[in-house]
Design a protein around this motif. Structure first.
Motif, mmCIF file in Angstrom:
data_model
loop_
_atom_site.group_PDB
_atom_site.id
_atom_site.type_symbol
_atom_site.label_atom_id
_atom_site.label_comp_id
_atom_site.label_asym_id
_atom_site.label_seq_id
_atom_site.Cartn_x
_atom_site.Cartn_y
_atom_site.Cartn_z
ATOM 1 N N TYR A 57 -4.552 15.765 -11.010
ATOM 2 C CA TYR A 57 -4.284 16.120 -9.612
ATOM 3 C C TYR A 57 -4.663 17.575 -9.326
ATOM 4 O O TYR A 57 -3.935 18.297 -8.659
ATOM 5 N N ARG A 59 -7.216 20.331 -7.424
ATOM 6 C CA ARG A 59 -7.597 20.379 -6.016
ATOM 7 C C ARG A 59 -8.746 19.435 -5.687
ATOM 8 O O ARG A 59 -8.809 18.867 -4.599
ATOM 9 N N GLU A 61 -9.235 16.550 -6.613
ATOM 10 C CA GLU A 61 -8.762 15.197 -6.371
ATOM 11 C C GLU A 61 -8.503 14.954 -4.880
ATOM 12 O O GLU A 61 -8.634 13.825 -4.393
ATOM 13 N N GLY A 62 -8.173 16.006 -4.163
ATOM 14 C CA GLY A 62 -7.987 15.858 -2.721
ATOM 15 C C GLY A 62 -9.257 15.420 -2.027
ATOM 16 O O GLY A 62 -9.227 14.723 -1.003
ATOM 17 N N ARG A 63 -10.388 15.812 -2.564
ATOM 18 C CA ARG A 63 -11.681 15.422 -1.997
ATOM 19 C C ARG A 63 -12.165 14.081 -2.528
ATOM 20 O O ARG A 63 -12.633 13.227 -1.760
ATOM 21 N N ARG A 65 -10.483 11.651 -4.381
ATOM 22 C CA ARG A 65 -9.531 10.542 -4.270
ATOM 23 C C ARG A 65 -9.789 9.465 -5.333
ATOM 24 O O ARG A 65 -9.915 8.279 -5.027
ATOM 25 N N THR A 85 1.248 16.174 -14.798
ATOM 26 C CA THR A 85 0.556 16.982 -13.802
ATOM 27 C C THR A 85 1.392 18.177 -13.374
ATOM 28 O O THR A 85 2.621 18.141 -13.420
ATOM 29 N N GLY A 87 0.341 19.188 -10.343
ATOM 30 C CA GLY A 87 -0.042 19.067 -8.945
ATOM 31 C C GLY A 87 0.967 18.332 -8.094
ATOM 32 O O GLY A 87 1.527 17.315 -8.500
ATOM 33 N N THR A 88 1.170 18.819 -6.880
ATOM 34 C CA THR A 88 2.042 18.124 -5.931
ATOM 35 C C THR A 88 1.296 17.018 -5.192
ATOM 36 O O THR A 88 1.918 16.231 -4.483
ATOM 37 N N LEU A 89 -0.022 16.949 -5.381
ATOM 38 C CA LEU A 89 -0.798 15.890 -4.735
ATOM 39 C C LEU A 89 -0.381 14.510 -5.217
ATOM 40 O O LEU A 89 -0.644 13.503 -4.551
ATOM 41 N N ARG A 92 1.188 12.072 -2.806
ATOM 42 C CA ARG A 92 0.344 11.215 -1.964
ATOM 43 C C ARG A 92 0.337 9.779 -2.478
ATOM 44 O O ARG A 92 0.260 8.815 -1.701
ATOM 45 N N ASP A 93 0.434 9.626 -3.817
ATOM 46 C CA ASP A 93 0.320 8.321 -4.454
ATOM 47 C C ASP A 93 1.676 7.754 -4.865
ATOM 48 O O ASP A 93 1.739 6.823 -5.676
#
Length: 271
Positions: A57, A59, A61-63, A65, A85, A87-89, A92-93
């Motif tokens: 996760y 950065r 990964e934000g692009r 996906r 991770t 990451g706080t992304l 999203r999942d």
């Protein structure tokens, strides 16, 4: 700054310093390849660990996906997996991961070495703050999926005092963590040189301490590790974590990793 994975960039003819900080390789066909492997008659449904070398996760990964498709493939196959991770992304999942957890064992872990915001800005630039990572723990706990926390790395002279450790353990316990595993910083080739440069520029007063602690290799002496881990255990007792499971071990000063595969995967995360 101290990431264990720095050295792996050299396998791609990139350096472990600025290239690691600025260049990332993305396997855009990973979800399709995973589905192909999972569909094979040879696949036995083994546990898949993600995040044991590089964070899934980041950065990028934000692009790209990639993770939603990867998690969906594992969910559809009812294949057990774990994600480690910073990451706080990952939030999203959350729904996808919850669905997968209803079909197979799923575990989530994050690393929080310290809740000192000033220290975080200095040694982990570009990563989510510790407070945001604590929110990941809370959100998954609310969804019924427990999160393990690696209290890692604990940095000599920077985050290892009794007061600092107590504050970090208190915050982690308050977020609803299911287990806490402390890990003292280890410095292997690649990370070692880069971290020393940072110390020279930002905390030269600590250079003698690090020279003493790491003079025999990647690991600090067992006596120092025991002292730090005892502080963590005492803080866990104070904050109600003493009865929650943890994997704590003392590696040899500079020997190959030992212990369970689960421990080894977590050690790789230093993230």
């Amino acid at each position: 700054m101290y990431c264990f994975a720095r050295r792996t960039h050299t396998y791609l003819d990139l350096d472990s310093g600025r290239d690691f900080d600025s260049k990332i390789v993305v396997k855009v066909n990973a979800p399709a390849l995973l589905r192909k492997e999972l569909a094979s008659s040879r696949w036995a449904g083994d546990h898949i660990a993600m995040g044991t070398n590089t964070d899934p996760y980041q950065r990028a990964e934000g692009r790209y996906r990639l993770m939603p498709e990867i998690i969906a493939a594992l969910r559809d196959r009812a294949n057990p997996f774990s994600i480690l991770t910073k990451g706080t992304l990952i939030l999203r999942d959350l729904e996808l991961i919850t669905e997968a957890a209803q079909r197979a064992p799923v575990s989530i872990a994050t690393s929080i070495g310290s809740v000192d915001e000033t220290l975080w800005r200095a040694v982990e630039p570009g990563t989510p703050s510790p407070l945001r990572r604590l929110d990941v723990v809370r959100r998954f706990a609310d969804a019924g999926i427990g999160v393990s926390v690696l209290m890692a790395p604990i940095l000599p002279g920077l985050s290892d005092s009794p007061e600092q450790i107590d504050a970090t353990v208190a915050a982690i316990a308050g977020a609803g963590v299911v287990s806490l595993t402390p890990i003292v910083l280890h410095l292997r080739s690649g990370a070692r040189e880069w971290y020393r440069q940072w110390l020279s520029a930002r905390r030269p007063d600590l250079l003698p301490l690090y020279e003493r602690l790491y003079r025999n290799g990647a690991y600090t002496p067992k006596s120092y590790q025991r002292e730090v881990l005892q502080r963590v255990e005492a803080a866990k007792r104070r904050h109600g974590l003493a009865r929650r499971p943890a994997n704590v071990r003392l590696p040899q000063d500079d020997s190959p990793q030992t212990g369970t595969e689960h421990d080894q995967q977590h050690q790789l995360a230093l993230l």
